[in-house]
Design an enzyme around this catalytic site. Structure first.
Site, PDB file in Angstrom:
ATOM      1  N   GLY A   1       0.840  -1.189   0.000  1.00 27.77           N
ATOM      2  CA  GLY A   1       0.000   0.000   0.000  1.00 27.77           C
ATOM      3  C   GLY A   1       0.872   1.233   0.000  1.00 27.77           C
TER       4      GLY A   1
ATOM      5  CB  CYS B   1       5.334  -3.959   0.182  1.00 26.21           C
ATOM      6  SG  CYS B   1       6.158  -2.383   0.013  1.00 26.21           S
ATOM      7  CE1 TYR B   2       0.943   0.801   5.844  1.00 26.85           C
ATOM      8  CE2 TYR B   2      -0.620  -1.016   5.616  1.00 26.85           C
ATOM      9  CZ  TYR B   2      -0.224   0.154   6.243  1.00 26.85           C
ATOM     10  OH  TYR B   2      -0.972   0.665   7.265  1.00 26.85           O
TER      11      TYR B   2
ATOM     12  CG  HIS C   1       5.826  -5.093  -4.688  1.00 28.19           C
ATOM     13  ND1 HIS C   1       4.537  -4.991  -4.243  1.00 28.19           N
ATOM     14  CD2 HIS C   1       6.474  -4.007  -4.197  1.00 28.19           C
ATOM     15  CE1 HIS C   1       4.395  -3.893  -3.530  1.00 28.19           C
ATOM     16  NE2 HIS C   1       5.564  -3.276  -3.487  1.00 28.19           N
TER      17      HIS C   1
ATOM     18  CD  GLU D   1       2.818  -7.775  -5.676  1.00 29.33           C
ATOM     19  OE1 GLU D   1       3.632  -8.532  -5.111  1.00 29.33           O
ATOM     20  OE2 GLU D   1       2.505  -6.658  -5.229  1.00 29.33           O
TER      21      GLU D   1
ATOM     22  CB  SER E   1     -23.215  -4.530 -25.837  1.00 26.54           C
ATOM     23  OG  SER E   1     -22.112  -5.325 -25.417  1.00 26.54           O
ATOM     24  N   GLY E   2     -23.238  -7.469 -27.409  1.00 32.50           N
ATOM     25  CA  GLY E   2     -22.447  -8.240 -28.375  1.00 32.50           C
ATOM     26  C   GLY E   2     -20.977  -8.282 -27.979  1.00 32.50           C
ATOM     27  N   GLY E   3     -20.627  -7.527 -26.935  1.00 37.27           N
ATOM     28  CA  GLY E   3     -19.260  -7.606 -26.410  1.00 37.27           C
ATOM     29  C   GLY E   3     -19.121  -8.896 -25.612  1.00 37.27           C
ATOM     30  CB  VAL E   4     -16.160 -10.914 -24.609  1.00 40.70           C
ATOM     31  CG1 VAL E   4     -15.335  -9.872 -23.920  1.00 40.70           C
ATOM     32  CG2 VAL E   4     -15.934 -12.251 -23.956  1.00 40.70           C
ATOM     33  CG  ASP E   5     -17.112  -7.943 -20.341  1.00 42.62           C
ATOM     34  OD1 ASP E   5     -16.306  -8.846 -20.632  1.00 42.62           O
ATOM     35  OD2 ASP E   5     -16.773  -6.778 -20.078  1.00 42.62           O
ATOM     36  CB  SER E   6     -23.321  -8.084 -22.515  1.00 41.51           C
ATOM     37  OG  SER E   6     -23.068  -7.949 -23.885  1.00 41.51           O
ATOM     38  CB  SER E   7     -21.546 -12.449 -25.483  1.00 39.60           C
ATOM     39  OG  SER E   7     -21.757 -11.410 -26.407  1.00 39.60           O
TER      40      SER E   7
ATOM     41  CE  LYS F   1     -12.912  -7.839 -22.039  1.00 36.12           C
ATOM     42  NZ  LYS F   1     -14.104  -6.981 -21.961  1.00 36.12           N
TER      43      LYS F   1
END
Ligand code: XMP
Length: 509
Positions: free
Chosen positions: A51, A78-79, A165, A167, A219-225, A365
């Site tokens: 942080g 770290c923090y 870090h 990650e 919408s036809g985008g990947v998320d809503s599909s 995503k």
């Protein structure tokens, strides 16, 4: 599952990604999370993230010290490590100077976290304060030239701290260390797969919805599909999707979507043709923000009018993703995280008394793409590049008209064909064309022309926050330019955008 406490580091999403890449599920919670909630989540281990604060700052984020009495393994980064040391009676030295960048880690102990990690290896540091004394029960397990306590551990209580870090990719052995923590220290199993996720999500949706109805803006985008497919699997025709054709879509988009969702997958879907409504509202408007506002408002009106026709709907489904959920709560925010309202229908649930259902809210995503693949979604949709809500209206610079939209549609079609043929489509975050509001002189056959210019924009990016212009091969750019000028009437010049974000943005408006 692993619980990650978010102390505000810009890297905390990366920790979650790394954990999930190892096949282990994880949740991110703010430091205000109660011990009851932690017990309820029943994690196998806890990671305290980094942080930006100094442990000495009055408003530095802290969590219930009881976290160290739960008998669970804890990894402080770290923090997070400094918070652990400070809470357990060690000492953190205040410092005015930041240590930032690469350092050589010198391992001094056979710490389980360092299994398969060479005694000397590169790590990435980003900290101000340093630990000067570890708490009782801890041993210093590694140092660097500037940081005497770069790693420490209390093997008995299974507490581990890393000042660097693990990650980030700049710590090449970081993932090995995280893996060691997950499997050797916490005893996690690799059971986070998209197949398991889909099974659980479908069961959850069935339980939540029962025999009631759900509406979804497709919408036809990947998320809503993917959201549509998942909910359809769970409750079939109790789901109705609404697709608004705003006249600002790409070539054939509405027809293709209909073919996939209605004909192929047999999902209930209502198509609303609102093309002339949007075009009329946009007439003579050239200011980008006004365009966005007009489109957003019209979309909301059209969507709501259609949604009201669906009798007895109780739920509105949205394709909200995990990064939206995390970003929408303040860095040290309270437990009642507000989820960002999405897809321009933010106000709708309240107005229509709908409950929200967001089955992708724990996914990143790339996980959504994997899930789409798992559910059998058309690969063309799975791998679709993002497309902005206001559509081509913000890629026709200046005034939007049917004629100018048509030119851009044809240009975009050629561009996508060539980018795909060259194998670049999936490698790019986005690749698209922009129609400029100026004309230039050219020569075609024996005649002088005076026609439109299009700009090609192709960028690589991880999350759209930053983006670099893509170094596409010159031959490919040449083919794109030739085809556009030869095939699209009204265009006689093509230019390539070589600006990165920041300071430019991805879209031109
Ligand atoms: P910029 O242009 O800000 O874009 O670098 C970042 C990402 O967001 C997309 N974008 C939008 N998406 N509504 C959307 O749904 C919008 O108004 C909008 N503006 C930009 C853009 O395509 C890029 O992926």
């Amino acid at each position: 599952m692993i619980l990650i406490i978010d102390f505000g580091s810009q890297f905390n999403q990366l920790i979650a990604r790394r954990v999930r890449e190892c096949g282990v599920y994880c949740n991110i919670e703010p430091p205000t999370v109660s011990l009851e909630r932690i017990r309820e989540l029943d994690p196998q281990g806890i990671v305290l993230s980094g942080g930006p604060s100094s442990i000495y700052a009055a408003d530095s984020p802290r969590m219930d010290p009881g976290v160290f009495d739960l008998g669970l393994p804890v990894l402080g980064i770290c923090y997070g490590m400094q918070f652990m040391v400070d809470t357990l009676g060690g000492e953190v030295r205040k410092s005015q100077k930041r240590e930032y960048g690469f350092a050589e880690l010198r391992i001094q102990h056979t710490d389980p976290l360092f299994k398969d990690v060479p005694d000397r290896n590169t790590v990435w540091m980003s900290h101000g304060d340093s630990i000067s004394r570890v708490p009782q029960g801890f041993a210093v397990t590694a140092d660097t030239e500037n940081t005497p306590v770069a790693a420490a551990a209390d093997y008995g209580r299974r507490f581990y701290g890393l000042q660097f870090h693990p990650e980030v990719v700049h710590t090449p052995k970081g993932k090995t260390m995280l893996r060691n923590f997950l499997f050797d220290v916490c005893g996690c199993k690799r059971n986070w797969t998209m197949k398991a996720f889909a099974r659980r999500a479908i069961a959850d949706i069935r339980r939540q919805v029962g025999d009631r109805k759900v509406i979804l803006g497709l919408s036809g985008g990947v998320d809503s599909s993917v959201t549509a497919m998942l909910i359809h699997r769970a409750i079939g025709h109790q789901l109705t999707c609404i697709f608004v054709d705003n006249g600002l879509l790409r070539m054939d988009e509405a027809r293709k979507l209909k073919k996939t969702f209605k004909d192929h997958l047999q999902i209930n879907i209502r198509f609303v043709n609102a093309r002339s409504l949007f075009l009329k509202a946009l007439a003579k408007v050239s200011e980008p923000e006004r365009k966005r506002k007009i489109i957003g408002k019209r979309f909301m009106e059209v969507f709501e009018a259609e949604a009201r026709k669906i009798e007895g709907a109780d739920f509105l489904a949205q394709g909200t993703l995990y990064p939206d959920v995390i970003e929408s709560r303040s860095a040290f925010g309270g437990p009642s995280a507000v989820i960002k309202s999405h897809h321009n229908v933010g106000g709708l649930p309240k107005r229509m008394k709908l409950k929200l259902i967001e089955p992708l809210q724990y996914l990143f995503k790339d996980e959504v793409r994997k899930l789409g693949k798992q559910l059998g979604l058309d690969p063309e949709l799975v791998w679709r590049q993002p497309f902005p809500g206001p559509g081509l209206a913000i890629r026709v610079i200046g005034e939007v008209s049917e004629r100018r939209l048509n030119i851009l549609r044809e240009v975009d079609h050629v561009l996508v064909e060539e980018i795909k043929a060259a194998g670049y489509y999936r490698k790019l975050w986005q690749s698209f064309a922009v129609l400029l509001p100026i004309k230039s002189v050219g020569i075609m056959g024996d005649s002088r022309t005076y026609e439109h210019i299009v700009a090609i924009r192709a960028v690589t990016s991880k999350d759209a926050m930053t983006a670099d212009w893509a170094r596409l091969p010159h031959d490919l750019l040449g083919r794109i330019s030739n085809r556009i000028i030869n095939e699209v009437r009204g265009v006689n010049r093509v230019v390539y955008d070589i600006s990165s974000k920041p300071p430019s943005t991805i879209e031109w408006e």
